[in-house]
Design an enzyme around this catalytic site. Structure first.
Site, PDB file in Angstrom:
ATOM      1  N   SER A 203      56.794 -21.697  27.600  1.00 37.89           N
ATOM      2  CA  SER A 203      56.042 -21.921  26.374  1.00 37.89           C
ATOM      3  C   SER A 203      56.031 -23.411  26.025  1.00 37.89           C
ATOM      4  CB  SER A 203      56.633 -21.068  25.248  1.00 37.89           C
ATOM      5  OG  SER A 203      55.733 -20.951  24.181  1.00 37.89           O
ATOM      6  N   ASP A 229      54.170 -18.791  31.052  1.00 38.88           N
ATOM      7  CA  ASP A 229      53.391 -18.122  30.012  1.00 38.88           C
ATOM      8  C   ASP A 229      52.920 -19.031  28.883  1.00 38.88           C
ATOM      9  OD1 ASP A 229      52.230 -15.556  29.539  1.00 38.88           O
ATOM     10  OD2 ASP A 229      53.410 -15.445  27.716  1.00 38.88           O
ATOM     11  N   HIS A 359      56.110 -12.034  26.575  1.00 35.60           N
ATOM     12  CA  HIS A 359      56.042 -13.497  26.572  1.00 35.60           C
ATOM     13  C   HIS A 359      57.250 -14.118  27.259  1.00 35.60           C
ATOM     14  CE1 HIS A 359      55.089 -17.517  25.393  1.00 35.60           C
ATOM     15  NE2 HIS A 359      56.025 -17.606  24.476  1.00 35.60           N
TER      16      HIS A 359
END
Length: 401
Positions: A203, A229, A359
């Site tokens: 992230s 991700d 996620h």
């Protein structure tokens, strides 16, 4: 299953084939802790890519991962698993910048010989322990590999003094911090030069390692970098709904176990073993709070809003242009923007999609993620290359060309 049925099954199958412990166990959760609403819309799915606390489309994953040898045998419990289960040591590295003293905290397992060092940067609101189980799985495949997993400023055990109302969490500052931690670790460990580096970021961490790779200050030491991700387009789109998402989270928890429980039950982290390891670093105990929410969030994600867009703008372009091998791991192909789709068609980077993960790909599926990352390292390992001899060297040796 009744007692009579169990006796019948034992008689038919034999004691070695029948285990009562294999029956499904029902978890009991604290229903007083609110959960985020179920939303499988594209906006909700994308929102998770902007933060390390989001949840993507649920998928059922159970009993897929081997436990580290020193971890508790009760994977279905909610007790904390200490960092010593996964790492060799922790580092406290001090630096001074702009009248601030920063004590950078990181977890380290040293590489052996010429083995690589996997450098890991977590996402917003998370900590270096987010990569603990993944680190264990990588070392199962590459026992001599090193792991360096950092806590960003304002996260985990990294501290800044004097304390500020608004920490500088700009991309430039976080990238500079990562370089500082690497330099300080090299000095602390007495390395003459960096081992081969593979940068891994989840992230927000993906944006940080991409910025560091693009800057080129680590030179030829970087073999490649992996982004987990996050892509520019969906991350920026998700920012519109981030405050809404954050408002659905509990303000705190009555105990550390209930905080772990909420992450598992809400499917924010779908692997209970990893949640027991990483969640404790996300919370801190406030003894001044006498109510049932004395365990509060370590990082105020809402306060980081001024930096959100700066984290992700230009990410796709930098990811494609930086030197070194490139790997993108996603929980769904819907996150690819136009620039990355074109780059994928041109073979500029490797892509792996895990639609069954949320996620937190590296926490939900640490074994599969480790396999992809180790394979990525092997394909970019320069020491494995055997180059033909130079013509000039052959002539000097008196050999015919």
């Amino acid at each position: 299953m009744s007692a009579l049925q169990k006796q019948f099954a034992k008689a038919k199958l034999g004691p070695s084939s029948f285990h009562e412990a294999d029956e499904e166990e029902t978890d009991h959760f604290d229903t007083t802790i609110p959960l985020p609403p179920d939303d499988d819309s594209s906006s909700a799915s994308s929102a998770s890519s902007a933060s390390s606390t989001g949840t993507i489309i649920p998928a059922s994953e159970q009993n897929l991962f081997a436990r580290p040898q020193r971890a508790s045998n009760n994977n279905r419990g909610l007790g904390q698993i200490p960092w010593t289960t996964y790492f060799e040591r922790e580092l406290f590295l001090t630096s001074a910048t702009n009248d601030l003293n920063v004590t950078h905290h990181a977890y380290l397992t040293s590489p052996v010989g010429t083995a690589p060092l996997f450098v890991m940067h977590h996402g917003a609101g998370s900590s270096g322990l987010s990569f603990a189980v993944l680190a264990s799985e990588i070392r199962k495949l590459l026992p001599s590999a090193g792991i360096l997993s950092i806590d960003a400023r304002g996260h985990g055990s990294t501290t800044v003094s004097p304390a500020q109302d608004l920490l500088d969490l700009s991309l430039e500052t976080l990238a500079a911090d990562l370089l500082t931690v690497l330099d300080k670790t090299k000095e602390e460990m007495g390395w003459k030069e960096f081992p081969p580096l593979v940068l891994i970021g989840h992230s927000l961490g993906g944006a940080v390692v991409t910025d560091v790779a693009k800057g080129g200050k680590l030179g030829q030491a970087v073999l490649g970098y992996a982004v987990l991700d996050v892509v520019e387009g969906s991350a920026i789109d998700a920012l519109q709904s981030m405050q809404t998402y954050l408002s659905t989270r509990p303000l705190g928890f009555p105990s550390l176990e209930s905080g772990i429980e909420w992450h598992v039950r809400s499917r924010t982290i779908r692997n209970r073993l990893s949640a027991r390891t990483s969640v404790p670093a996300l919370l801190r105990h406030d003894e001044d709070l006498r109510d049932s929410r004395s365990w509060t969030w370590q990082t105020d994600l809402a306060a980081t809003q001024p930096f959100w867009e700066g984290w992700f703008i230009g990410l796709s372009k930098k990811f494609l242009e930086a030197r070194g091998g490139k790997l993108l791991l996603l929980a769904g192909t819907d996150r690819l923007d136009k620039e990355l789709i074109i780059g994928q068609m041109q073979g500029k980077y490797a892509l792996q999609v895990f639609p069954e993960a949320g996620h937190f790909i590296h926490e939900d599926l640490p074994e599969k993620t480790a396999m992809v990352i180790v394979d990525f390292y092997k394909r970019n390992d320069r020491s494995a290359l055997v180059l033909p001899p130079k013509v000039s060297d052959m002539l000097r040796a008196g050999k015919k060309v």
